[in-house]
Design a protein around this motif. Structure first.
Motif, PDB file in Angstrom:
ATOM      1  N   THR A  68       0.854  -1.187   0.000  1.00  0.00           N
ATOM      2  CA  THR A  68       0.000   0.000   0.000  1.00  0.00           C
ATOM      3  C   THR A  68       0.886   1.232   0.000  1.00  0.00           C
ATOM      4  O   THR A  68       1.800   1.342   0.820  1.00  0.00           O
ATOM      5  CB  THR A  68      -0.917   0.017   1.238  1.00  0.00           C
ATOM      6  N   THR A 439      -2.163   1.420  -6.683  1.00  0.00           N
ATOM      7  CA  THR A 439      -0.861   0.861  -6.338  1.00  0.00           C
ATOM      8  C   THR A 439      -0.946  -0.666  -6.386  1.00  0.00           C
ATOM      9  O   THR A 439      -1.825  -1.264  -5.757  1.00  0.00           O
ATOM     10  CB  THR A 439      -0.434   1.314  -4.936  1.00  0.00           C
ATOM     11  N   THR A 470       2.877   2.885  -8.187  1.00  0.00           N
ATOM     12  CA  THR A 470       1.594   3.576  -8.300  1.00  0.00           C
ATOM     13  C   THR A 470       1.420   4.088  -9.725  1.00  0.00           C
ATOM     14  O   THR A 470       2.308   4.754 -10.263  1.00  0.00           O
ATOM     15  CB  THR A 470       1.500   4.754  -7.320  1.00  0.00           C
TER      16      THR A 470
END
Length: 488
Positions: A68, A439, A470
């Motif tokens: 993340t 992402t 990303t």
């Protein structure tokens, strides 16, 4: 006799199916990292001019989830202190936990002697030296390589890379914002200095009464600073970034005239690029924390409810600092004998500090408005996307073809003098271009259709097929540029 059936499908589809099975089978490994502080990562000098071996620390919040994208906050120390001063005293990590952000703490160098070999105070970022104010060179180039290290080891949200710093670290914050406007989304400058300034901005050896009475602190003309800012920014993108400037009117080490010059330069940058904002604040708040008063002004609006410039100006005298219960230091860590520079011992009386820290230390006070929270809140509200605009300028050019005469077999042909003029044009493009950010690993981006086969090969070779990056959706295409530049 049974007929054999053949399934026809594109090779790219077969490749996606194969990769999907490969991932399900457990071969898609995502690295995990321990939360907390990691200290003393050594970065070797590069071949760039002015580069040096430096080390850095970083903090990974317990809230970080591998895969993340996380914001990256860069925190810069000042003179006569170190990265460990910031890690151990400021308490910025609590905002890393809150914001799921990773925090990077660069160290200017490893010199623990009374002075560096170029004559400056220990560990000062050399903001007044020409070697340290340009992109991909010197100290800013080394800090950028640290940022790249973090991007290579963690999933960093490139829309949320921000910088803050105190004193010479505040000056280097300005420099990072100017040299890397395409990387640094926004910045908070605490008791800092404007771009490409001189050592005359420092008045730390002059008595406070003299500094404050005569408003000392020599700065360059704002127009000259803006010209240099625009020249440096043009190496990447000419952008008007959001900044917050925090300074004390009673600072007699880096006087308020120096802080005002930062404000004037970033305000003037907008005007120079046709993006002027009113010098009348859209809001003004006067407050006091622990008896240390301040005025917080906010200027401009980017159309999305975000400010374009903010200032927090303290008006805290030495008497008010003492009344707040801030202890006076008795030892300079770099000069325990007290035989030379005693300024750090008098930081509480000289009005030059990072306020609201968790603990007291040199140039760090544990009273007043929390500069760490101010910075983290500003960072959250000012990402690269939606925070500023880029300006591309085409200079006026004139192309002249001189009068020419050609004679062939008795015939003469004359070409008249021709002049073609291209009028100077300025095009402003908003950086609010992308509609979606995702992402994922390079492989998963390909499976989802965000990368084609060629792009998959390029990104896989560059970043690693199982590395998370990303991508931003700009119109109908995907790119790894938060400002909707080409995929690279």
């Amino acid at each position: 006799m049974k007929k054999l059936f053949r399934i026809r499908m594109p090779i790219s589809t077969l490749l996606k199916i194969f990769i999907s099975v490969f991932i399900v089978a457990g071969f898609n490994c995502t690295p995990t990292y321990a939360s907390g502080f990691t200290y003393h990562i050594v970065q070797a000098a590069s071949s760039a001019s002015g580069s040096a071996e430096r080390n850095f620390d970083y903090y990974v919040p317990s809230t970080y989830v591998s895969g993340t994208a996380a914001p990256l906050y860069v925190v810069l120390h000042g003179c006569r202190i170190t990265d460990r001063t910031m890690t151990d005293l400021v308490g910025f990590e609590q905002f890393g936990e809150r914001d799921h952000a990773i925090i990077l703490y660069p160290f200017q160098n490893n010199d623990a002697s009374s002075n560096d070999n170029d004559g400056r105070n220990p560990n000062c970022w050399g903001y007044w030296l020409a070697a340290n104010i340009h992109r991909d060179a010197g100290e800013p180039g080394d800090i950028k390589r640290m940022i790249d290290y973090m991007k290579g080891h963690f999933n960093i949200d490139t829309n949320h890379i921000h910088v803050t710093g105190i004193s010479s670290g505040g000056a280097m914050t300005t420099i990072m914002q100017v040299t890397y406007p395409d990387v640094i989304a926004s910045s908070v400058i605490v008791e800092g200095v404007s771009y490409a300034e001189t050592a005359a901005t420092y008045t730390g050896t002059t008595p406070c009464d003299t500094v404050l009475t005569y408003n000392l602190g020599v700065v360059r003309t704002v127009s000259a600073v803006i010209t240099d800012m625009r020249t440096e920014m043009s190496k990447s993108i000419l952008r008007q970034p959001p900044v917050l400037v925090m300074h004390n009117k009673k600072d007699c080490t880096v006087p308020i005239s120096v802080g005002q010059s930062i404000i004037d330069a970033f305000t003037g940058l907008r005007s120079a690029d046709g993006k002027a904002i009113s010098t009348t604040p859209i809001s003004s708040t006067t407050g006091s924390v622990d008896g240390l008063s301040y005025t917080w002004n906010k200027y401009g609006n980017d159309g999305n409810g975000n400010t374009l410039l903010e200032t927090i100006i303290h008006d805290a005298s030495a008497a008010q600092v003492a009344s707040a219960g801030i202890s006076q230091l008795t030892t300079d860590p770099w000069d325990p004998s007290g035989s030379s520079d005693t300024a750090v011992k008098d930081d509480a009386t000289r009005g030059h500090w990072w306020p609201g820290a968790a603990k007291r230390g040199p140039w760090i006070i544990n009273k007043g408005i929390n500069a760490g929270q101010v910075a983290a809140d500003f960072f959250k509200a000012h990402p690269m996307n939606g925070a500023g605009s880029t300006t591309t300028t085409t200079a006026a050019t004139t192309t002249t073809t001189a009068k020419a005469t050609t004679t062939t077999a008795g015939a003469t042909t004359t070409t008249a003098k021709a002049t073609t003029t291209t009028t100077a044009t300025t095009t402003t493009t908003s950086t609010t271009g992308y509609s979606q950010a995702v992402t994922a690993t390079v492989t998963n981006h390909y499976i989802a259709g965000r990368l084609n086969v060629t792009q998959y090969g390029q990104m896989g070779a560059k970043y690693g097929y199982n590395t998370s990056i990303t991508l931003y959706k700009c119109g109908t295409t995907w790119t790894n540029s938060a400002t909707c530049g080409p995929l690279n």
